[in-house]
Motif scaffolding. Structure first.
Motif, PDB file in Angstrom:
ATOM      1  N   PHE A  37       2.521  21.485 -15.342  1.00 12.71           N
ATOM      2  CA  PHE A  37       1.220  21.724 -15.125  1.00 12.71           C
ATOM      3  C   PHE A  37       0.307  22.199 -15.893  1.00 12.71           C
ATOM      4  CE2 PHE A  37       1.211  23.605 -10.453  1.00 12.71           C
ATOM      5  CZ  PHE A  37       2.604  23.294 -10.381  1.00 12.71           C
ATOM      6  N   ARG A  38      -1.039  22.392 -15.947  1.00 16.28           N
ATOM      7  CA  ARG A  38      -1.902  22.354 -17.250  1.00 16.28           C
ATOM      8  C   ARG A  38      -2.948  23.180 -16.914  1.00 16.28           C
ATOM      9  NH1 ARG A  38      -4.497  16.065 -17.864  1.00 16.28           N
ATOM     10  NH2 ARG A  38      -5.866  16.148 -16.087  1.00 16.28           N
ATOM     11  N   GLN A  39      -3.544  23.917 -17.908  1.00 16.93           N
ATOM     12  CA  GLN A  39      -4.585  24.837 -17.655  1.00 16.93           C
ATOM     13  C   GLN A  39      -5.633  24.732 -18.862  1.00 16.93           C
ATOM     14  OE1 GLN A  39      -3.363  29.116 -17.201  1.00 16.93           O
ATOM     15  NE2 GLN A  39      -5.507  29.260 -15.930  1.00 16.93           N
ATOM     16  N   ALA A  40      -6.793  24.192 -18.582  1.00 17.23           N
ATOM     17  CA  ALA A  40      -7.831  24.162 -19.461  1.00 17.23           C
ATOM     18  C   ALA A  40      -8.751  25.344 -19.341  1.00 17.23           C
ATOM     19  CB  ALA A  40      -8.595  22.881 -19.229  1.00 17.23           C
ATOM     20  N   PRO A  41      -9.359  25.781 -20.471  1.00 19.32           N
ATOM     21  CA  PRO A  41      -9.946  26.830 -20.702  1.00 19.32           C
ATOM     22  C   PRO A  41     -10.977  27.190 -19.739  1.00 19.32           C
ATOM     23  CG  PRO A  41      -9.995  25.893 -22.840  1.00 19.32           C
ATOM     24  CD  PRO A  41      -9.433  25.052 -21.892  1.00 19.32           C
ATOM     25  N   GLY A  42     -11.048  28.539 -19.119  1.00 17.19           N
ATOM     26  CA  GLY A  42     -11.728  28.581 -17.886  1.00 17.19           C
ATOM     27  C   GLY A  42     -11.702  27.938 -16.596  1.00 17.19           C
ATOM     28  N   LYS A  43     -10.422  27.207 -16.429  1.00 17.97           N
ATOM     29  CA  LYS A  43     -10.189  26.464 -15.236  1.00 17.97           C
ATOM     30  C   LYS A  43      -8.634  27.139 -14.874  1.00 17.97           C
ATOM     31  CE  LYS A  43     -12.711  22.263 -16.140  1.00 17.97           C
ATOM     32  NZ  LYS A  43     -12.491  20.692 -16.068  1.00 17.97           N
ATOM     33  N   ASP A  44      -8.569  26.623 -13.522  1.00 18.11           N
ATOM     34  CA  ASP A  44      -7.298  27.066 -12.770  1.00 18.11           C
ATOM     35  C   ASP A  44      -6.267  26.289 -13.338  1.00 18.11           C
ATOM     36  OD1 ASP A  44      -8.553  27.886  -9.669  1.00 18.11           O
ATOM     37  OD2 ASP A  44      -8.510  29.150 -11.340  1.00 18.11           O
ATOM     38  N   ARG A  45      -5.219  26.865 -13.437  1.00 14.29           N
ATOM     39  CA  ARG A  45      -3.729  25.875 -13.452  1.00 14.29           C
ATOM     40  C   ARG A  45      -3.839  24.953 -12.502  1.00 14.29           C
ATOM     41  NH1 ARG A  45       1.498  29.036 -15.934  1.00 14.29           N
ATOM     42  NH2 ARG A  45      -0.342  29.963 -16.915  1.00 14.29           N
ATOM     43  N   GLU A  46      -3.452  23.740 -13.106  1.00 15.28           N
ATOM     44  CA  GLU A  46      -3.523  22.677 -12.070  1.00 15.28           C
ATOM     45  C   GLU A  46      -2.013  21.854 -12.168  1.00 15.28           C
ATOM     46  OE1 GLU A  46      -6.379  19.666 -12.614  1.00 15.28           O
ATOM     47  OE2 GLU A  46      -5.766  19.079 -14.499  1.00 15.28           O
ATOM     48  N   PHE A  47      -1.710  21.370 -11.197  1.00 10.04           N
ATOM     49  CA  PHE A  47      -0.482  20.294 -10.967  1.00 10.04           C
ATOM     50  C   PHE A  47      -0.550  19.042 -11.715  1.00 10.04           C
ATOM     51  CE2 PHE A  47       3.330  18.627  -9.309  1.00 10.04           C
ATOM     52  CZ  PHE A  47       3.093  17.404  -8.877  1.00 10.04           C
ATOM     53  N   VAL A  48       0.246  18.660 -12.499  1.00 12.89           N
ATOM     54  CA  VAL A  48       0.357  17.488 -13.120  1.00 12.89           C
ATOM     55  C   VAL A  48       1.275  16.293 -12.560  1.00 12.89           C
ATOM     56  CG1 VAL A  48       0.617  16.258 -15.489  1.00 12.89           C
ATOM     57  CG2 VAL A  48      -0.322  18.410 -15.422  1.00 12.89           C
ATOM     58  N   GLY A  49       2.402  16.826 -12.483  1.00 16.93           N
ATOM     59  CA  GLY A  49       3.485  16.087 -11.963  1.00 16.93           C
ATOM     60  C   GLY A  49       4.917  16.793 -11.704  1.00 16.93           C
ATOM     61  N   ALA A  50       5.613  16.298 -10.971  1.00 15.17           N
ATOM     62  CA  ALA A  50       7.080  16.830 -10.717  1.00 15.17           C
ATOM     63  C   ALA A  50       8.126  15.733 -10.534  1.00 15.17           C
ATOM     64  CB  ALA A  50       7.188  17.713  -9.429  1.00 15.17           C
ATOM     65  N   ILE A  51       9.578  15.980 -10.664  1.00 16.94           N
ATOM     66  CA  ILE A  51      10.653  15.454 -10.624  1.00 16.94           C
ATOM     67  C   ILE A  51      11.580  16.024  -9.965  1.00 16.94           C
ATOM     68  CG2 ILE A  51      11.403  15.989 -13.055  1.00 16.94           C
ATOM     69  CD1 ILE A  51      12.309  13.330 -13.673  1.00 16.94           C
ATOM     70  N   SER A  52      12.144  15.202  -9.187  1.00 23.34           N
ATOM     71  CA  SER A  52      13.550  15.846  -8.334  1.00 23.34           C
ATOM     72  C   SER A  52      14.632  16.259  -9.385  1.00 23.34           C
ATOM     73  CB  SER A  52      13.758  15.030  -7.069  1.00 23.34           C
ATOM     74  OG  SER A  52      14.365  13.703  -7.808  1.00 23.34           O
ATOM     75  N   TRP A  53      15.531  16.717  -8.597  1.00 24.86           N
ATOM     76  CA  TRP A  53      16.663  17.178  -9.494  1.00 24.86           C
ATOM     77  C   TRP A  53      17.340  16.119 -10.264  1.00 24.86           C
ATOM     78  CZ3 TRP A  53      21.618  15.967  -8.166  1.00 24.86           C
ATOM     79  CH2 TRP A  53      21.793  15.137  -7.066  1.00 24.86           C
ATOM     80  N   ALA A  98       9.933  25.140 -12.960  1.00 26.88           N
ATOM     81  CA  ALA A  98      11.194  24.880 -12.347  1.00 26.88           C
ATOM     82  C   ALA A  98      11.352  25.596 -10.734  1.00 26.88           C
ATOM     83  CB  ALA A  98      12.644  25.339 -12.872  1.00 26.88           C
ATOM     84  N   THR A  99      11.845  24.887  -9.836  1.00 24.47           N
ATOM     85  CA  THR A  99      12.057  25.288  -8.521  1.00 24.47           C
ATOM     86  C   THR A  99      13.168  24.799  -7.982  1.00 24.47           C
ATOM     87  OG1 THR A  99      11.137  25.491  -6.213  1.00 24.47           O
ATOM     88  CG2 THR A  99      10.654  23.454  -7.514  1.00 24.47           C
ATOM     89  N   PRO A 100      13.998  25.555  -7.191  1.00 23.93           N
ATOM     90  CA  PRO A 100      15.443  25.144  -6.426  1.00 23.93           C
ATOM     91  C   PRO A 100      14.999  24.510  -5.275  1.00 23.93           C
ATOM     92  CG  PRO A 100      14.859  27.579  -5.822  1.00 23.93           C
ATOM     93  CD  PRO A 100      14.066  26.939  -6.888  1.00 23.93           C
ATOM     94  N   HIS A 101      13.937  24.098  -5.023  1.00 22.31           N
ATOM     95  CA  HIS A 101      13.323  23.569  -3.698  1.00 22.31           C
ATOM     96  C   HIS A 101      12.950  21.969  -4.247  1.00 22.31           C
ATOM     97  CE1 HIS A 101      13.743  27.311  -1.874  1.00 22.31           C
ATOM     98  NE2 HIS A 101      12.730  27.805  -2.622  1.00 22.31           N
ATOM     99  N   SER A 102      12.365  21.292  -3.247  1.00 26.17           N
ATOM    100  CA  SER A 102      12.023  19.785  -3.623  1.00 26.17           C
ATOM    101  C   SER A 102      10.992  19.810  -4.473  1.00 26.17           C
ATOM    102  CB  SER A 102      11.672  19.122  -2.306  1.00 26.17           C
ATOM    103  OG  SER A 102      10.570  19.716  -1.738  1.00 26.17           O
ATOM    104  N   ALA A 103      11.040  18.572  -4.993  1.00 23.50           N
ATOM    105  CA  ALA A 103       9.690  18.305  -6.051  1.00 23.50           C
ATOM    106  C   ALA A 103       8.455  17.855  -5.337  1.00 23.50           C
ATOM    107  CB  ALA A 103      10.308  16.989  -6.830  1.00 23.50           C
ATOM    108  N   ASN A 104       8.406  18.046  -3.935  1.00 23.19           N
ATOM    109  CA  ASN A 104       7.277  17.667  -3.319  1.00 23.19           C
ATOM    110  C   ASN A 104       6.486  18.964  -3.097  1.00 23.19           C
ATOM    111  OD1 ASN A 104       8.015  15.084  -2.948  1.00 23.19           O
ATOM    112  ND2 ASN A 104       8.982  15.595  -1.196  1.00 23.19           N
ATOM    113  N   ARG A 105       6.341  19.550  -4.328  1.00 27.88           N
ATOM    114  CA  ARG A 105       5.352  21.049  -4.189  1.00 27.88           C
ATOM    115  C   ARG A 105       4.368  21.037  -5.510  1.00 27.88           C
ATOM    116  NH1 ARG A 105       8.501  25.027  -1.280  1.00 27.88           N
ATOM    117  NH2 ARG A 105      10.257  23.981  -0.245  1.00 27.88           N
ATOM    118  N   TYR A 106       3.286  21.458  -4.936  1.00 26.11           N
ATOM    119  CA  TYR A 106       2.131  20.895  -6.089  1.00 26.11           C
ATOM    120  C   TYR A 106       1.287  22.568  -6.518  1.00 26.11           C
ATOM    121  CZ  TYR A 106       2.890  16.645  -3.691  1.00 26.11           C
ATOM    122  OH  TYR A 106       3.267  15.529  -3.217  1.00 26.11           O
ATOM    123  N   ARG A 107       1.956  23.349  -5.801  1.00 19.10           N
ATOM    124  CA  ARG A 107       1.005  24.968  -6.015  1.00 19.10           C
ATOM    125  C   ARG A 107       1.695  25.696  -6.974  1.00 19.10           C
ATOM    126  NH1 ARG A 107       1.015  25.554   0.432  1.00 19.10           N
ATOM    127  NH2 ARG A 107       3.038  25.013  -0.196  1.00 19.10           N
TER     128      ARG A 107
END
Length: 124
Positions: A37-53, A98-107
């Motif tokens: 994820f990334r967060q620019a000044p004054g902005k919400d944290r946003e999803f960049v990308g994810a990879i499965s286990w 990190a999450t123990p769940h699938s990589a199809n998560r963006y939040r």
């Protein structure tokens, strides 16, 4: 518990490449999907990308698709974010998660463990 430590950030010029690393310790790294994820000044944290286990599945935000690549080395307990053709709008603090769940998560709230972040600044 999983501890995540990012590294590799810095100040670069537009157009160059940079690779971030996320070193994990604690529970079995290979059982977690990883994300950036990334967060620019004054902005919400946003999803960049994810990879499965296993590394076989990846997902990317439209803003970075084709420029950024996520990979992982389970033997080294490390995930990577290769960033090419960097733009000033990529300037942000970059976090791995990190999450123990699938990589199809963006939040943000889908991810249980977070690193402290590494600053990436892209000058024009």
């Amino acid at each position: 518990q999983v501890r995540l430590v990012e590294s590799g950030g810095g100040l670069v010029q537009a157009g160059v490449s940079l690779r971030l690393s996320c070193a994990a310790s604690g529970r079995t790294f290979s059982s977690f999907s990883m994300a950036w994820f990334r967060q620019a000044p004054g902005k919400d944290r946003e999803f960049v990308g994810a990879i499965s286990w296993s590394g076989s599945n990846t997902n990317y935000a439209d803003s970075v698709k084709g420029r950024f690549t996520i990979s992982r080395d389970n033997a080294k307990n490390t995930a990577y974010l290769q960033m090419n053709s960097l733009k000033p709008e990529d300037t942000a603090v970059y976090y791995c998660a990190a999450t123990p769940h699938s990589a199809n998560r963006y939040r943000v709230y889908d991810y249980d463990y977070w690193g402290q972040g590494t600053q990436v600044t892209v000058s024009s």
